[in-house]
Write a protein that holds these residues in place. Structure first.
Motif, PDB file in Angstrom:
ATOM      1  N   LEU A   1      39.924  39.960  49.469  1.00 12.34           N
ATOM      2  CA  LEU A   1      39.703  39.572  48.075  1.00 12.34           C
ATOM      3  C   LEU A   1      40.744  40.234  47.174  1.00 12.34           C
ATOM      4  O   LEU A   1      41.340  39.571  46.311  1.00 12.34           O
ATOM      5  CB  LEU A   1      38.289  39.954  47.628  1.00 12.34           C
ATOM      6  CG  LEU A   1      37.984  39.727  46.151  1.00 12.34           C
ATOM      7  CD1 LEU A   1      38.060  38.248  45.794  1.00 12.34           C
ATOM      8  CD2 LEU A   1      36.621  40.308  45.804  1.00 12.34           C
ATOM      9  N   GLN A   2      40.995  41.521  47.385  1.00 15.00           N
ATOM     10  CA  GLN A   2      41.990  42.230  46.586  1.00 15.00           C
ATOM     11  C   GLN A   2      43.384  41.632  46.785  1.00 15.00           C
ATOM     12  O   GLN A   2      44.155  41.516  45.835  1.00 15.00           O
ATOM     13  CB  GLN A   2      42.006  43.719  46.931  1.00 15.00           C
ATOM     14  CG  GLN A   2      40.787  44.464  46.440  1.00 15.00           C
ATOM     15  CD  GLN A   2      40.666  44.399  44.940  1.00 15.00           C
ATOM     16  OE1 GLN A   2      39.834  43.686  44.395  1.00 15.00           O
ATOM     17  NE2 GLN A   2      41.501  45.124  44.243  1.00 15.00           N
TER      18      GLN A   2
ATOM     19  N   TRP B   1      44.042  38.501  47.518  1.00 11.56           N
ATOM     20  CA  TRP B   1      44.102  37.230  46.808  1.00 11.56           C
ATOM     21  C   TRP B   1      44.198  37.437  45.296  1.00 11.56           C
ATOM     22  O   TRP B   1      44.960  36.751  44.613  1.00 11.56           O
ATOM     23  CB  TRP B   1      42.913  36.333  47.157  1.00 11.56           C
ATOM     24  CG  TRP B   1      43.032  35.022  46.452  1.00 11.56           C
ATOM     25  CD1 TRP B   1      42.268  34.552  45.430  1.00 11.56           C
ATOM     26  CD2 TRP B   1      44.049  34.038  46.672  1.00 11.56           C
ATOM     27  NE1 TRP B   1      42.733  33.329  45.015  1.00 11.56           N
ATOM     28  CE2 TRP B   1      43.831  32.985  45.767  1.00 11.56           C
ATOM     29  CE3 TRP B   1      45.114  33.941  47.554  1.00 11.56           C
ATOM     30  CZ2 TRP B   1      44.641  31.861  45.712  1.00 11.56           C
ATOM     31  CZ3 TRP B   1      45.921  32.813  47.502  1.00 11.56           C
ATOM     32  CH2 TRP B   1      45.674  31.794  46.580  1.00 11.56           C
ATOM     33  N   LEU B   2      43.445  38.387  44.775  1.00  7.70           N
ATOM     34  CA  LEU B   2      43.497  38.645  43.335  1.00  7.70           C
ATOM     35  C   LEU B   2      44.885  39.128  42.918  1.00  7.70           C
ATOM     36  O   LEU B   2      45.398  38.723  41.873  1.00  7.70           O
ATOM     37  CB  LEU B   2      42.427  39.669  42.936  1.00  7.70           C
ATOM     38  CG  LEU B   2      40.981  39.188  43.050  1.00  7.70           C
ATOM     39  CD1 LEU B   2      40.018  40.342  42.783  1.00  7.70           C
ATOM     40  CD2 LEU B   2      40.715  38.018  42.124  1.00  7.70           C
ATOM     41  N   GLY B   3      45.505  39.979  43.727  1.00 12.21           N
ATOM     42  CA  GLY B   3      46.851  40.454  43.414  1.00 12.21           C
ATOM     43  C   GLY B   3      47.887  39.361  43.536  1.00 12.21           C
ATOM     44  O   GLY B   3      48.752  39.200  42.671  1.00 12.21           O
ATOM     45  N   TYR B   4      47.791  38.603  44.610  1.00 17.25           N
ATOM     46  CA  TYR B   4      48.767  37.554  44.878  1.00 17.25           C
ATOM     47  C   TYR B   4      48.687  36.416  43.854  1.00 17.25           C
ATOM     48  O   TYR B   4      49.705  35.870  43.436  1.00 17.25           O
ATOM     49  CB  TYR B   4      48.559  37.000  46.287  1.00 17.25           C
ATOM     50  CG  TYR B   4      49.523  35.902  46.659  1.00 17.25           C
ATOM     51  CD1 TYR B   4      50.845  36.196  46.946  1.00 17.25           C
ATOM     52  CD2 TYR B   4      49.106  34.574  46.713  1.00 17.25           C
ATOM     53  CE1 TYR B   4      51.748  35.194  47.287  1.00 17.25           C
ATOM     54  CE2 TYR B   4      49.992  33.567  47.049  1.00 17.25           C
ATOM     55  CZ  TYR B   4      51.302  33.883  47.335  1.00 17.25           C
ATOM     56  OH  TYR B   4      52.190  32.887  47.666  1.00 17.25           O
ATOM     57  N   SER B   5      47.486  36.069  43.457  1.00 19.44           N
ATOM     58  CA  SER B   5      47.306  34.907  42.584  1.00 19.44           C
ATOM     59  C   SER B   5      47.214  35.260  41.103  1.00 19.44           C
ATOM     60  O   SER B   5      46.990  34.373  40.276  1.00 19.44           O
ATOM     61  CB  SER B   5      46.051  34.130  42.999  1.00 19.44           C
ATOM     62  OG  SER B   5      44.894  34.930  42.785  1.00 19.44           O
ATOM     63  N   THR B   6      47.403  36.515  40.761  1.00 15.58           N
ATOM     64  CA  THR B   6      47.313  36.928  39.364  1.00 15.58           C
ATOM     65  C   THR B   6      48.339  36.200  38.511  1.00 15.58           C
ATOM     66  O   THR B   6      49.514  36.116  38.868  1.00 15.58           O
ATOM     67  CB  THR B   6      47.542  38.454  39.236  1.00 15.58           C
ATOM     68  OG1 THR B   6      46.481  39.126  39.887  1.00 15.58           O
ATOM     69  CG2 THR B   6      47.616  38.902  37.792  1.00 15.58           C
ATOM     70  N   ASN B   7      47.882  35.706  37.391  1.00 10.79           N
ATOM     71  CA  ASN B   7      48.794  35.152  36.391  1.00 10.79           C
ATOM     72  C   ASN B   7      49.316  36.354  35.613  1.00 10.79           C
ATOM     73  O   ASN B   7      48.669  36.845  34.689  1.00 10.79           O
ATOM     74  CB  ASN B   7      48.062  34.174  35.489  1.00 10.79           C
ATOM     75  CG  ASN B   7      48.973  33.560  34.442  1.00 10.79           C
ATOM     76  OD1 ASN B   7      49.968  34.155  34.028  1.00 10.79           O
ATOM     77  ND2 ASN B   7      48.617  32.366  33.995  1.00 10.79           N
TER      78      ASN B   7
ATOM     79  N   TRP C   1      53.488  40.390  50.608  1.00  8.36           N
ATOM     80  CA  TRP C   1      52.116  39.933  50.370  1.00  8.36           C
ATOM     81  C   TRP C   1      51.463  39.521  51.690  1.00  8.36           C
ATOM     82  O   TRP C   1      50.277  39.790  51.927  1.00  8.36           O
ATOM     83  CB  TRP C   1      52.082  38.768  49.385  1.00  8.36           C
ATOM     84  CG  TRP C   1      52.252  39.175  47.962  1.00  8.36           C
ATOM     85  CD1 TRP C   1      53.294  38.853  47.149  1.00  8.36           C
ATOM     86  CD2 TRP C   1      51.360  39.971  47.168  1.00  8.36           C
ATOM     87  NE1 TRP C   1      53.100  39.406  45.906  1.00  8.36           N
ATOM     88  CE2 TRP C   1      51.930  40.093  45.886  1.00  8.36           C
ATOM     89  CE3 TRP C   1      50.139  40.583  47.427  1.00  8.36           C
ATOM     90  CZ2 TRP C   1      51.312  40.800  44.854  1.00  8.36           C
ATOM     91  CZ3 TRP C   1      49.529  41.303  46.395  1.00  8.36           C
ATOM     92  CH2 TRP C   1      50.108  41.406  45.139  1.00  8.36           C
TER      93      TRP C   1
ATOM     94  N   GLU D   1      46.334  53.447  42.341  1.00  8.52           N
ATOM     95  CA  GLU D   1      46.759  52.673  43.508  1.00  8.52           C
ATOM     96  C   GLU D   1      47.284  53.562  44.628  1.00  8.52           C
ATOM     97  O   GLU D   1      47.183  53.218  45.796  1.00  8.52           O
ATOM     98  CB  GLU D   1      47.794  51.617  43.117  1.00  8.52           C
ATOM     99  CG  GLU D   1      47.188  50.423  42.405  1.00  8.52           C
ATOM    100  CD  GLU D   1      48.162  49.279  42.221  1.00  8.52           C
ATOM    101  OE1 GLU D   1      49.231  49.256  42.876  1.00  8.52           O
ATOM    102  OE2 GLU D   1      47.849  48.387  41.417  1.00  8.52           O
TER     103      GLU D   1
ATOM    104  N   ALA E   1      47.957  38.287  32.213  1.00  9.32           N
ATOM    105  CA  ALA E   1      47.419  39.647  32.344  1.00  9.32           C
ATOM    106  C   ALA E   1      48.154  40.613  31.424  1.00  9.32           C
ATOM    107  O   ALA E   1      47.533  41.473  30.793  1.00  9.32           O
ATOM    108  CB  ALA E   1      47.489  40.111  33.791  1.00  9.32           C
TER     109      ALA E   1
END
Length: 146
Positions: free
Chosen positions: A33-34, A36-42, A68, A124, A46
């Motif tokens: 999930l993390q 996908w959230l990082g990869y797909s972040t606009n 990625w 991080e 943001a």
């Protein structure tokens, strides 16, 4: 010990191993999930909303697809390895090794090669240390169980 004894538990895995495997599955599913959230972040949205700094946005935006992919492989291999712990620690061992190597590739790129480590939030670094430690723990556990 025969090959079949190595590949499968004599009866079923001990309860503590079932708990560890279940926690591992949750951990690595959250990792996916993390990813996908990082990869797909606009990134633009943001940064505009103040959810991340412009430098952090640039760090995410300039992360190569192969890096990625290393993150995704680390999480997916850990998830598969955790599931395999229910059947055979021997089979799980290779997945945890792949997960560990892939996570190392991702974090080495982020903090040693990309030059963007300082642009990322401080927490991080602690997440990276935790991810490597947990994955190393699962790798050692699966190795010890075989």
């Amino acid at each position: 010990m025969t090959t079949s004894a190595i590949e499968h538990y004599p009866t079923s895995p001990p309860m503590w191993l079932k708990v560890a495997a279940t926690l591992g599955m949750v951990w690595y599913a959250f990792g996916l999930l993390q990813f996908w959230l990082g990869y797909s972040t606009n990134v633009d949205a943001a940064v505009a909303s103040g959810a991340m700094t412009a430098a952090h946005g640039d760090a995410l935006a300039t992360t190569p697809a192969l890096i990625w992919l290393a993150y995704a492989v680390a999480s997916a291999a850990g998830l598969i390895g955790s599931a395999l712990l229910f059947v055979s620690a021997h089979r799980a061992r290779a997945m945890f090794a792949l997960s560990l190597v892939s996570a190392a590739v991702f974090y080495i790129w982020v903090y040693a090669l990309s030059g963007t480590g300082a642009d990322r939030p401080t927490q991080e670094v602690f997440i990276a240390i935790t991810v490597i430690t947990v994955t190393l723990g699962f790798a050692l556990l699966s190795r010890r169980m075989t």
